[in-house]
Design an enzyme around this catalytic site. Sequence first.
Site, PDB file in Angstrom:
ATOM      1  N   HIS A  19       0.809  -1.224   0.000  1.00  0.00           N
ATOM      2  CA  HIS A  19       0.000   0.000   0.000  1.00  0.00           C
ATOM      3  C   HIS A  19       0.840   1.270   0.000  1.00  0.00           C
ATOM      4  O   HIS A  19       0.448   2.269  -0.591  1.00  0.00           O
ATOM      5  CB  HIS A  19      -0.980  -0.033   1.181  1.00  0.00           C
ATOM      6  CG  HIS A  19      -2.051  -1.064   0.998  1.00  0.00           C
ATOM      7  ND1 HIS A  19      -2.711  -1.683   2.026  1.00  0.00           N
ATOM      8  CD2 HIS A  19      -2.569  -1.608  -0.149  1.00  0.00           C
ATOM      9  CE1 HIS A  19      -3.595  -2.541   1.530  1.00  0.00           C
ATOM     10  NE2 HIS A  19      -3.517  -2.521   0.225  1.00  0.00           N
ATOM     11  N   HIS A  42      -7.602  -7.522  -8.536  1.00  0.00           N
ATOM     12  CA  HIS A  42      -8.027  -8.312  -7.377  1.00  0.00           C
ATOM     13  C   HIS A  42      -8.278  -7.317  -6.236  1.00  0.00           C
ATOM     14  O   HIS A  42      -7.408  -7.080  -5.404  1.00  0.00           O
ATOM     15  CB  HIS A  42      -6.948  -9.313  -6.970  1.00  0.00           C
ATOM     16  CG  HIS A  42      -6.683 -10.379  -7.992  1.00  0.00           C
ATOM     17  ND1 HIS A  42      -6.083 -10.110  -9.204  1.00  0.00           N
ATOM     18  CD2 HIS A  42      -6.960 -11.702  -7.988  1.00  0.00           C
ATOM     19  CE1 HIS A  42      -6.005 -11.242  -9.903  1.00  0.00           C
ATOM     20  NE2 HIS A  42      -6.521 -12.221  -9.180  1.00  0.00           N
ATOM     21  N   SER A 100      -6.540  -1.424  -1.123  1.00  0.00           N
ATOM     22  CA  SER A 100      -5.967  -0.676  -2.252  1.00  0.00           C
ATOM     23  C   SER A 100      -7.009   0.175  -2.996  1.00  0.00           C
ATOM     24  O   SER A 100      -6.698   1.310  -3.392  1.00  0.00           O
ATOM     25  CB  SER A 100      -5.235  -1.626  -3.206  1.00  0.00           C
ATOM     26  OG  SER A 100      -6.033  -2.740  -3.531  1.00  0.00           O
ATOM     27  N   GLY A 145     -10.370 -10.932 -12.735  1.00  0.00           N
ATOM     28  CA  GLY A 145      -9.547  -9.776 -13.089  1.00  0.00           C
ATOM     29  C   GLY A 145      -8.425 -10.108 -14.058  1.00  0.00           C
ATOM     30  O   GLY A 145      -7.979  -9.245 -14.818  1.00  0.00           O
ATOM     31  N   ASP A 165      -2.929  -8.280  -7.704  1.00  0.00           N
ATOM     32  CA  ASP A 165      -2.722  -8.636  -6.300  1.00  0.00           C
ATOM     33  C   ASP A 165      -3.515  -9.894  -5.922  1.00  0.00           C
ATOM     34  O   ASP A 165      -4.411  -9.840  -5.059  1.00  0.00           O
ATOM     35  CB  ASP A 165      -3.158  -7.430  -5.441  1.00  0.00           C
ATOM     36  CG  ASP A 165      -2.949  -7.663  -3.958  1.00  0.00           C
ATOM     37  OD1 ASP A 165      -2.096  -8.492  -3.587  1.00  0.00           O
ATOM     38  OD2 ASP A 165      -3.643  -7.002  -3.157  1.00  0.00           O
TER      39      ASP A 165
HETATM   40  N1  SAM Z   1      -5.920  -5.615  -3.537  1.00  0.00           N
HETATM   41  C1  SAM Z   1      -6.555  -5.724  -2.228  1.00  0.00           C
HETATM   42  C2  SAM Z   1      -5.921  -4.727  -1.300  1.00  0.00           C
HETATM   43  O1  SAM Z   1      -4.710  -4.487  -1.397  1.00  0.00           O
HETATM   44  O2  SAM Z   1      -6.646  -4.161  -0.450  1.00  0.00           O
HETATM   45  C3  SAM Z   1      -6.467  -7.118  -1.640  1.00  0.00           C
HETATM   46  C4  SAM Z   1      -6.840  -8.227  -2.557  1.00  0.00           C
HETATM   47  S1  SAM Z   1      -6.745  -9.830  -1.873  1.00  0.00           S
HETATM   48  C5  SAM Z   1      -5.046 -10.109  -1.683  1.00  0.00           C
HETATM   49  C6  SAM Z   1      -7.142 -10.825  -3.290  1.00  0.00           C
HETATM   50  C7  SAM Z   1      -8.601 -10.743  -3.709  1.00  0.00           C
HETATM   51  O3  SAM Z   1      -8.741 -11.330  -4.999  1.00  0.00           O
HETATM   52  C8  SAM Z   1      -9.564 -11.520  -2.813  1.00  0.00           C
HETATM   53  O4  SAM Z   1     -10.578 -10.657  -2.365  1.00  0.00           O
HETATM   54  C9  SAM Z   1     -10.158 -12.603  -3.718  1.00  0.00           C
HETATM   55  O5  SAM Z   1     -11.528 -12.859  -3.462  1.00  0.00           O
HETATM   56  C10 SAM Z   1      -9.998 -11.991  -5.075  1.00  0.00           C
HETATM   57  N2  SAM Z   1      -9.893 -12.919  -6.226  1.00  0.00           N
HETATM   58  C11 SAM Z   1      -9.421 -14.191  -6.248  1.00  0.00           C
HETATM   59  N3  SAM Z   1      -9.342 -14.638  -7.524  1.00  0.00           N
HETATM   60  C12 SAM Z   1      -9.727 -13.597  -8.316  1.00  0.00           C
HETATM   61  C13 SAM Z   1      -9.825 -13.416  -9.723  1.00  0.00           C
HETATM   62  N4  SAM Z   1      -9.475 -14.402 -10.579  1.00  0.00           N
HETATM   63  N5  SAM Z   1     -10.256 -12.227 -10.198  1.00  0.00           N
HETATM   64  C14 SAM Z   1     -10.608 -11.220  -9.342  1.00  0.00           C
HETATM   65  N6  SAM Z   1     -10.546 -11.342  -7.988  1.00  0.00           N
HETATM   66  C15 SAM Z   1     -10.105 -12.517  -7.494  1.00  0.00           C
END
Ligand code: SAM
Length: 281
Positions: A19, A42, A100, A145, A165
């Site tokens: 972040h 993500h 994020s 994503g 992410d």
């Molecule tokens: N980027 C966020 C942050 O920094 O606050 C944290 C994201 S977290 C590490 C990963 C997220 O990706 C989870 O909420 C999960 O549900 C989601 N996710 C998993 N596979 C995904 C995909 N193929 N496409 C989009 N989101 C996905």
Amino acid sequence: MLSYRHAFHAGNHADVLKHLIVVEALRYMAQKDKPFWYIDTHAGAGAYALDSAQATKNAEFDTGIGPLWNRKDLPEAVEAFVDEVRAMNPDGTLRFYPGSPYLAWRTLREQDRLRLFELHPTEINVLRENFHDAGRRAMLYAGDGFTGILALLPPAPRRAFVLIDPSYEDKKDYARTIDTLNESLKRFATGTYAVWYPQVQRPESQRFPEQLKRVLPSNWLHASLTVRKPSADGYGLHGSGMFLINPPYSLVNALKTTMPYLVEQLGIDDGAKFTLESKLS
Ligand code: SAM
């Protein structure tokens, strides 16, 4: 398969590294009037309550944002990020932590746009609630994503910061991230791409930085923060890294003071260390 919930990890050392780099990069991009897009493949829930049952289960924020919260000697890039967390907690008690998307929303200007992907049905609903009054500047997509981003590239203003992410609970996420970078660069070669990855004891994680360096060998930056020695039982996160393609020019200098400070403040044992390496064109 979608068992990962970011609330369990909100505000941990890996979030801090990720972040503060996101905030520093977006602040740099916002110095030029020309609009840009922020794309989060993500996105997660967008923001987190640190007194929730999920966040308090292992209280990972206690060894992440916690030690930085009251410090008065923060390097500039750390301070810019901690100030955003402080703005969410105006009474001075650390209760909320930004994801994020929220950090990006705070940094973006009227002319900029957010594009957020989230696959988990519960998380996308919370994200929608958190962005319910954002209007048309923020578009939220309930879907994958890795592939969804490709339809958005190149973005209309031809400027963008992309955060990739994934949770990497599924080891296919490593290869999918590389594929997504390659496909994205074919469509939009000048974008800034930032990939977060975990330092864990699996081969996919250990070889990942070298694979990332081969995606665009001429222009990248890699920063990693290891907070402790790898555990004897082979499990757990001992650090994390951020890998940027076409990084903002200011970032490497900002990280020269930031990374040693993070090791000092967030390091847990004598395995704590950082790497900061770059190839810039
Ligand atoms: N980027 C966020 C942050 O920094 O606050 C944290 C994201 S977290 C590490 C990963 C997220 O990706 C989870 O909420 C999960 O549900 C989601 N996710 C998993 N596979 C995904 C995909 N193929 N496409 C989009 N989101 C996905």
